[in-house]
Design a protein around this motif. Sequence first.
Motif, short mmCIF file in Angstrom:
data_model
loop_
_atom_site.label_atom_id
_atom_site.label_comp_id
_atom_site.label_asym_id
_atom_site.label_seq_id
_atom_site.Cartn_x
_atom_site.Cartn_y
_atom_site.Cartn_z
N ASP A 8 0.79 -1.13 -0.16
CA ASP A 8 0.09 -0.14 -0.05
C ASP A 8 0.93 1.29 -0.05
O ASP A 8 0.20 2.46 -0.12
CB ASP A 8 -0.84 0.12 1.33
CG ASP A 8 -1.69 -1.27 1.21
OD1 ASP A 8 -2.28 -1.53 0.17
OD2 ASP A 8 -2.35 -1.48 2.29
N MET A 9 2.13 1.16 0.15
CA MET A 9 3.06 2.43 0.25
C MET A 9 4.36 2.29 -0.52
O MET A 9 4.95 3.63 -0.67
CB MET A 9 3.34 2.48 1.83
CG MET A 9 4.18 1.21 2.44
SD MET A 9 4.40 1.52 4.28
CE MET A 9 2.78 1.44 4.88
N VAL A 10 4.80 1.31 -1.06
CA VAL A 10 5.97 1.37 -1.99
C VAL A 10 5.72 0.63 -3.24
O VAL A 10 4.75 -0.17 -3.29
CB VAL A 10 6.86 0.66 -1.37
CG1 VAL A 10 7.46 1.46 0.23
CG2 VAL A 10 6.89 -0.65 -0.92
N PRO A 11 6.36 0.85 -4.12
CA PRO A 11 6.10 0.12 -5.67
C PRO A 11 6.32 -1.35 -5.24
O PRO A 11 6.93 -1.72 -4.41
CB PRO A 11 7.66 0.34 -6.25
CG PRO A 11 7.89 1.78 -5.65
CD PRO A 11 7.70 1.87 -4.07
N PRO A 12 5.57 -2.04 -6.24
CA PRO A 12 5.51 -3.45 -6.01
C PRO A 12 6.78 -4.36 -6.03
O PRO A 12 6.91 -5.09 -5.24
CB PRO A 12 4.86 -3.82 -7.28
CG PRO A 12 3.92 -2.74 -7.71
CD PRO A 12 4.77 -1.66 -7.29
N VAL A 32 9.56 -2.93 -4.52
CA VAL A 32 10.27 -3.04 -3.29
C VAL A 32 9.33 -3.79 -2.30
O VAL A 32 9.93 -4.49 -1.35
CB VAL A 32 10.15 -1.53 -2.87
CG1 VAL A 32 10.57 -1.38 -1.63
CG2 VAL A 32 11.02 -0.86 -3.75
N ALA A 33 7.88 -4.04 -2.32
CA ALA A 33 7.21 -4.53 -1.57
C ALA A 33 7.44 -6.14 -1.78
O ALA A 33 7.81 -6.76 -0.59
CB ALA A 33 5.79 -4.40 -1.83
N SER A 34 7.77 -6.48 -2.58
CA SER A 34 8.11 -8.04 -2.90
C SER A 34 9.54 -8.28 -2.40
O SER A 34 9.78 -9.29 -1.73
CB SER A 34 8.19 -8.41 -4.43
OG SER A 34 6.81 -8.45 -5.03
N ALA A 35 10.40 -7.37 -2.43
CA ALA A 35 11.81 -7.54 -2.00
C ALA A 35 12.11 -7.59 -0.30
O ALA A 35 12.91 -7.91 0.15
CB ALA A 35 12.46 -6.48 -2.70
#
Length: 398
Positions: free
Chosen positions: A72-76, A78-81
């Motif tokens: 909900d707050m960072v690019p996909p 980054v979230a996956s990482a």
Amino acid sequence: MSTSAAVNPFASAKADLHEVLANLRRDRPVMEMTLPTGATAWLVTRYEDAQRALTDPKLGKTTSAGGFSYRDMVPPDVASAVSRHMLTINPPDHTRIRRLVSGAFTARRVAAFRPRIEELSERLLDEMEGSDRLDLIDSFAFPLPIQVLCELLGVPSEDQASFRRWSDAIVTGGVNPAGLPPALIAIVAYIRELLAAKRERPADDLLSGLIEARDNDDRLTDDELISMVYLFLIAGHETTVNLIGNGTLLLLAEPERWARVVAEPELIPNAVEELLRYEGPVQSSTFRTAMAPTEIGGQAIPEGAFVLVSLLSANRDGDRFANADQLDLDRPVTPNLAFGHGIHYCLGAPLARLEGQIAFHALTRRFPKMRLAVPVEEIAWRPGMLLRGLTALPVIPG
């Protein structure tokens, strides 16, 4: 038992938190509470219930636990990482990743670091020598574990200041969300660059070991690698910072305790276990989600509900520990939940214990007359629901 959601007990003053949790253990041991996200979660406060919850196969991990999601707050990307480490996934992926990581993070590698931890401790204490007053968190409790971790992983030491900024923003993100997205983006970009450099120039360090870790044809994916390095960098040093800071505060709060450990250094291994139990570095587990209806302490937990285990409360449960609210340096070692329990038990616990023992040996030997520079009541705790640590620890080395 009432099931109406209550205000988050962790929002109370940190100094009063143990009293709040003691009341919950007595009156509402499994309580539905309101989280800062607006979602609700079942808070578990008794030891027996906590231990069972941490091993309940019906309580798993999801990407939006507690109503909070990096997506909900960072690019996909980054979230996956940052969402593929051992604290965010379930078996069989968890089993596979833990097996691979354990192969690189061996007991031999940890034990071999003892002389270097001792050397780093002495260097930091040399810098503290002659100070009239200093903040032990800034001067010792933070730099020691981050230097150890940077060397263990193979991270350049000049990047420590950046790690501290990112780490502070990440661990307090639940109560200070504005700083979280830029910190996540920055740390993921840094780890990607670091992994690329290690692939070109591998060394005898944990990071190179993680890159090479394999089980037959299986190995860590890029997201799993980044997530595990992220976990090591954040959780791997924050717990030790808090162990050293909290423990030193407890020992100095009653000068006779400090004097006794100075006089009897053989107490330190046992003292570390008691300090972990009494004022552990992690106040709550990471969130679990009920993958199917289950039951904790007689309370029905519906499918989809979030569950939060208070490790801090469980370790003060009088049904598990005699005189649980007393800090007893002679207490026989009894297993506690300071580093969790079950499949998500902290892989770095042996390193944290080793660093804690070395740190207290060094501090008590070099500064036997050390004392607090301010009254105990003026020492502040960091905000947040996950970690239990101090914002600063002003001391007079003596």
